[in-house]
Design an enzyme around this catalytic site. Structure first.
Site, short mmCIF file in Angstrom:
data_model
loop_
_atom_site.label_atom_id
_atom_site.label_comp_id
_atom_site.label_asym_id
_atom_site.label_seq_id
_atom_site.Cartn_x
_atom_site.Cartn_y
_atom_site.Cartn_z
CG ASP A 79 14.84 35.69 -5.69
OD1 ASP A 79 15.68 35.91 -6.54
OD2 ASP A 79 13.85 35.88 -5.97
CB THR A 80 13.64 41.16 -4.40
OG1 THR A 80 14.25 41.30 -3.35
CG2 THR A 80 12.30 42.22 -4.16
#
Length: 204
Positions: A79-80
């Site tokens: 996840d970014t």
């Protein structure tokens, strides 16, 4: 990574960029999209580092449940987010099933001319034992000042509407973005050095 031979690798992501990146280190893998209510997590967690690691864990566990749990292989999730120093910025929101161009414009306007960080959490889950390893990587970015006309052009191209921060550093030329410190693959969405390191820990 020969030790992955005869093991089923699952990428827990619907992102085509993460798929392309993972192919650089693993030639064969399956793709399963996780089901995670990210909005609930976003409301509860205010630390960007804790947020991306929590979401990566939840994505890996979601696919673990969907895949039938025990198995011979690994699940990789990521996840970014973008961190301005005060605010966590995720992907531009969607409205009635369509990308919200106004929100994408707002985000790019806010990031224009700033120095900020892109932070990605990565989780690797062993399907046979349920063991989960997680880490994160941070890349510092400088974005050039972008005019409103240039922002509208980016938004209308739709290339940026599904990316954290509303921009895509992997597009040819990268005219607006300069990496000050850190990994480019992290900005694209999957830090390869960290991913290799986490996988390696299961076998050494």
């Amino acid at each position: 990574m020969n030790y992955l031979k005869n093991r089923t690798i699952i990428l827990a992501s619907g992102s085509p960029r993460r798929r392309q990146l993972l192919k650089k280190i693993i030639t064969r893998f399956e793709v399963v999209k996780p089901r995670v209510n990210e909005e609930i997590v976003l409301r509860k967690i205010k630390s960007p580092v804790r947020l991306v690691q929590t979401l990566a864990k939840l994505k890996a566990r979601s696919v673990y449940r969907k895949s039938g749990r025990p198995g011979n292989g690994l699940i990789i999730a990521a996840d970014t987010v973008v961190w301005t120093g005060r605010e966590i910025i995720t992907k531009p929101r969607w409205n009635r099933g369509r990308p919200d161009k106004k929100d994408a414009f707002r985000i790019l306007k806010k990031l224009s001319g700033t120095r900020h960080s892109v932070i990605t959490g990565v989780s690797v889950l062993d399907r046979s034992s349920g063991r989960l390893l997680t880490g994160y990587e941070k890349t510092v970015i400088r974005m050039k000042k972008i005019s409103d006309a240039e922002i509208r052009k980016l938004v209308n191209s739709r290339r940026n509407l599904d990316k954290a921060g509303g921009y895509a550093i992997q597009e040819s030329g990268d005219p607006y973005i300069r990496i000050i410190k850190g990994s480019k693959s992290n900005v694209v969405g999957l830090p390869l050095k960290l991913t290799r390191k986490l996988i390696h820990k299961f076998f050494h």
